[in-house]
Design a protein around this motif. Structure first.
Motif, PDB file in Angstrom:
ATOM      1  N   PRO A   5       0.819  -1.211   0.000  1.00 46.94           N
ATOM      2  CA  PRO A   5       0.000   0.000   0.000  1.00 46.94           C
ATOM      3  C   PRO A   5       0.853   1.261   0.000  1.00 46.94           C
ATOM      4  O   PRO A   5       1.974   1.290   0.511  1.00 46.94           O
ATOM      5  CB  PRO A   5      -0.804  -0.113   1.304  1.00 46.94           C
ATOM      6  CG  PRO A   5      -0.854  -1.580   1.590  1.00 46.94           C
ATOM      7  CD  PRO A   5       0.475  -2.116   1.116  1.00 46.94           C
ATOM      8  N   SER A   6       0.305   2.296  -0.575  1.00 50.09           N
ATOM      9  CA  SER A   6       0.973   3.600  -0.605  1.00 50.09           C
ATOM     10  C   SER A   6       0.976   4.211   0.787  1.00 50.09           C
ATOM     11  O   SER A   6       0.354   3.693   1.725  1.00 50.09           O
ATOM     12  CB  SER A   6       0.226   4.538  -1.552  1.00 50.09           C
ATOM     13  OG  SER A   6      -1.058   4.868  -0.994  1.00 50.09           O
ATOM     14  N   SER A   7       1.655   5.331   0.925  1.00 52.10           N
ATOM     15  CA  SER A   7       1.491   6.132   2.125  1.00 52.10           C
ATOM     16  C   SER A   7       0.056   6.649   2.151  1.00 52.10           C
ATOM     17  O   SER A   7      -0.629   6.672   1.112  1.00 52.10           O
ATOM     18  CB  SER A   7       2.484   7.301   2.125  1.00 52.10           C
ATOM     19  OG  SER A   7       2.233   8.139   1.005  1.00 52.10           O
ATOM     20  N   VAL A   8      -0.419   7.053   3.297  1.00 54.53           N
ATOM     21  CA  VAL A   8      -1.791   7.551   3.402  1.00 54.53           C
ATOM     22  C   VAL A   8      -1.966   8.788   2.517  1.00 54.53           C
ATOM     23  O   VAL A   8      -1.044   9.594   2.360  1.00 54.53           O
ATOM     24  CB  VAL A   8      -2.141   7.876   4.871  1.00 54.53           C
ATOM     25  CG1 VAL A   8      -1.272   9.006   5.412  1.00 54.53           C
ATOM     26  CG2 VAL A   8      -3.622   8.192   5.023  1.00 54.53           C
ATOM     27  N   GLY A   9      -3.131   8.899   1.893  1.00 53.85           N
ATOM     28  CA  GLY A   9      -3.397  10.029   1.019  1.00 53.85           C
ATOM     29  C   GLY A   9      -3.342  11.353   1.766  1.00 53.85           C
ATOM     30  O   GLY A   9      -3.862  11.478   2.882  1.00 53.85           O
ATOM     31  N   LYS A  10      -2.712  12.336   1.163  1.00 58.11           N
ATOM     32  CA  LYS A  10      -2.588  13.667   1.764  1.00 58.11           C
ATOM     33  C   LYS A  10      -3.205  14.713   0.848  1.00 58.11           C
ATOM     34  O   LYS A  10      -3.387  14.480  -0.345  1.00 58.11           O
ATOM     35  CB  LYS A  10      -1.112  13.980   2.028  1.00 58.11           C
ATOM     36  CG  LYS A  10      -0.469  13.041   3.037  1.00 58.11           C
ATOM     37  CD  LYS A  10       0.997  13.367   3.255  1.00 58.11           C
ATOM     38  CE  LYS A  10       1.619  12.399   4.253  1.00 58.11           C
ATOM     39  NZ  LYS A  10       3.069  12.667   4.451  1.00 58.11           N
ATOM     40  N   ARG A  11      -3.496  15.849   1.429  1.00 55.90           N
ATOM     41  CA  ARG A  11      -4.182  16.899   0.691  1.00 55.90           C
ATOM     42  C   ARG A  11      -3.231  17.677  -0.210  1.00 55.90           C
ATOM     43  O   ARG A  11      -2.180  18.161   0.230  1.00 55.90           O
ATOM     44  CB  ARG A  11      -4.846  17.890   1.649  1.00 55.90           C
ATOM     45  CG  ARG A  11      -6.124  17.384   2.303  1.00 55.90           C
ATOM     46  CD  ARG A  11      -6.863  18.520   2.952  1.00 55.90           C
ATOM     47  NE  ARG A  11      -7.249  19.514   1.939  1.00 55.90           N
ATOM     48  CZ  ARG A  11      -7.563  20.773   2.219  1.00 55.90           C
ATOM     49  NH1 ARG A  11      -7.509  21.199   3.463  1.00 55.90           N
ATOM     50  NH2 ARG A  11      -7.913  21.597   1.260  1.00 55.90           N
ATOM     51  N   GLY A  12      -3.599  17.769  -1.465  1.00 50.44           N
ATOM     52  CA  GLY A  12      -2.903  18.626  -2.415  1.00 50.44           C
ATOM     53  C   GLY A  12      -3.916  19.538  -3.071  1.00 50.44           C
ATOM     54  O   GLY A  12      -5.109  19.509  -2.746  1.00 50.44           O
ATOM     55  N   LEU A  13      -3.465  20.338  -4.009  1.00 50.74           N
ATOM     56  CA  LEU A  13      -4.361  21.292  -4.665  1.00 50.74           C
ATOM     57  C   LEU A  13      -3.917  21.517  -6.102  1.00 50.74           C
ATOM     58  O   LEU A  13      -2.737  21.764  -6.365  1.00 50.74           O
ATOM     59  CB  LEU A  13      -4.342  22.629  -3.915  1.00 50.74           C
ATOM     60  CG  LEU A  13      -5.330  23.706  -4.380  1.00 50.74           C
ATOM     61  CD1 LEU A  13      -6.769  23.286  -4.066  1.00 50.74           C
ATOM     62  CD2 LEU A  13      -5.020  25.044  -3.707  1.00 50.74           C
ATOM     63  N   VAL A  14      -4.866  21.416  -7.031  1.00 53.59           N
ATOM     64  CA  VAL A  14      -4.635  21.800  -8.423  1.00 53.59           C
ATOM     65  C   VAL A  14      -4.959  23.289  -8.514  1.00 53.59           C
ATOM     66  O   VAL A  14      -6.090  23.705  -8.252  1.00 53.59           O
ATOM     67  CB  VAL A  14      -5.530  21.009  -9.385  1.00 53.59           C
ATOM     68  CG1 VAL A  14      -5.293  21.447 -10.827  1.00 53.59           C
ATOM     69  CG2 VAL A  14      -5.277  19.513  -9.233  1.00 53.59           C
ATOM     70  N   VAL A  15      -3.974  24.101  -8.870  1.00 52.23           N
ATOM     71  CA  VAL A  15      -4.157  25.553  -8.911  1.00 52.23           C
ATOM     72  C   VAL A  15      -4.506  25.982 -10.329  1.00 52.23           C
ATOM     73  O   VAL A  15      -3.753  25.734 -11.274  1.00 52.23           O
ATOM     74  CB  VAL A  15      -2.887  26.281  -8.431  1.00 52.23           C
ATOM     75  CG1 VAL A  15      -3.103  27.793  -8.466  1.00 52.23           C
ATOM     76  CG2 VAL A  15      -2.516  25.828  -7.023  1.00 52.23           C
ATOM     77  N   GLY A  16      -5.654  26.629 -10.492  1.00 48.73           N
ATOM     78  CA  GLY A  16      -6.074  27.068 -11.823  1.00 48.73           C
ATOM     79  C   GLY A  16      -6.433  25.883 -12.696  1.00 48.73           C
ATOM     80  O   GLY A  16      -6.977  24.883 -12.234  1.00 48.73           O
TER      81      GLY A  16
END
Length: 369
Positions: free
Chosen positions: A183-194
């Protein structure tokens, strides 16, 4: 309870009102797929008959087509086929040379992707420098993906990969097989800008996803992929096969349409880069990457600040906006992330795309020894 589950499904990925048609694989094609999927762990060369069958399958599929694949156990799969208007001898070295950052050709898909040993990197340098000689390279990669368009989540994982150049009817073909076994690392918050085509992304260490899914501890549990590159005169046909199980609490939330959305995202930017009339020669791209990696920390911070300042005006997420305004976001970045930001801004400028960097000549790297 049902209304809450419905909200979760909507937020996990965009609803596709028509599920993709499932591709009817022949017995020979199924056997070829299974033979290839064991390559990363077996550390062997691909069977010639399996390679020939995969090439036959790829050539039989319509251009710009997409299909669901038969499940492997409980794992959903999909395949996408598209053509790059650039020759095999240009596409493959750009895509697989270990000294060209993966985010140069896959900026909306990959944050970082790197072989973990120098032996694998050297093997790949030899492989792409002589595409007429059959060769296979095995190794382990660390991969971090870009934020999901819907949830903003991003993941890091290790995967075993085998990359092979073979010959079919006198033509070189490349097949790359990768499998994530843990399994991957736990999902973390990112952001698509524009807009996604602007290649601007922000990353945090906050566990969870965006919107109503801030509480979710999600993972990419397991997945495998096969990429096939086949020359077609002055063009290159590319096929991506992928199977993925991901979600939370052990529940697989992935459907074929979710996989295909990621494949379309990859194909759009991959073609845009490789088909660009302003794409530098491979040697120039390698030299640029080397120069950016050699920049001083102060110079990297300066270049990154230009990129982040341009993003700040578009950010509506209050948490990310506050971090950008205070300068905490920039000062929290690793050197690798500073290099990625600086390289991409110069890269966008050289490709004639929107960039905060007005000067993308070597003058912008003047601080580099």
């Amino acid at each position: 309870m049902r209304w809450w589950i419905g909200i979760i499904l909507i937020c996990w990925g965009r609803i596709a009102w028509g599920a993709p048609q499932e591709l009817d694989l022949s017995v020979q094609a199924r056997q070829a797929v299974e033979q290839l999927l064991v390559l990363p762990a077996a550390e062997t060369s691909p069977a010639p008959e399996a390679v020939a069958e995969m090439v036959r399958l790829v050539r039989s599929l319509p251009d710009d087509s997409a299909f669901a694949l038969p499940k492997r156990g409980e794992i959903s799969g999909a395949v996408s086929v598209f053509t790059v208007n650039a020759p095999f001898s240009r596409v493959v070295p750009y895509a697989y040379h270990p000294d060209v950052p993966s985010y140069a050709t896959m900026p909306s898909s990959i944050r970082f992707q790197e072989w973990t040993t120098e032996a694998a990197k050297e093997g790949m340098r030899q492989l792409v420098s002589d595409l007429g000689t059959p060769r296979v390279v095995h190794g382990i990669e660390r991969e971090v993906i870009s934020p999901n368009l819907d949830t903003g989540g991003y993941y890091e994982y290790m995967q075993h990969r085998a990359v092979a150049v073979s010959s079919v009817s006198g033509d070189p073909v490349l097949i790359s097989v990768a499998c994530q076994e843990q399994p991957s690392s736990v999902g973390k918050r990112g952001l698509v800008v524009g807009e996604d085509r602007d290649w601007n992304y922000l990353f945090s260490n906050t566990v969870g996803l965006g919107g109503l899914l801030g509480w979710v501890k999600s993972y990419m549990y397991e997945g495998c992929s096969i990429a096939v590159f086949v020359p077609e005169g002055d063009r290159t046909r590319v096929a991506s096969f992928k199977w993925l199980r991901a979600g939370w609490a052990g529940i697989n939330m992935v459907k074929p349409e979710h996989i295909l959305a990621g494949m379309r995202r990859f194909a759009v930017d991959f073609r845009a880069v490789l088909e660009s009339p302003r794409l530098p020669l491979l040697a120039e791209a390698i030299a640029l990457a080397k120069k950016v990696r050699a920049l001083s920390s102060d110079r990297l911070q300066s270049l990154a600040q230009g990129a982040l300042s341009a993003m700040q005006a578009q950010v509506r997420d209050q948490t990310f906006a506050a971090l950008l305004e205070s300068g905490k976001y920039r000062h929290s970045l690793s050197r690798d992330e500073l290099v990625r930001l600086a390289f991409l801004e110069i890269w966008k400028c050289r490709l004639g795309r929107a960039s905060h960097t007005a000067d993308c000549s070597d003058a912008v790297l003047a601080a580099c020894p």
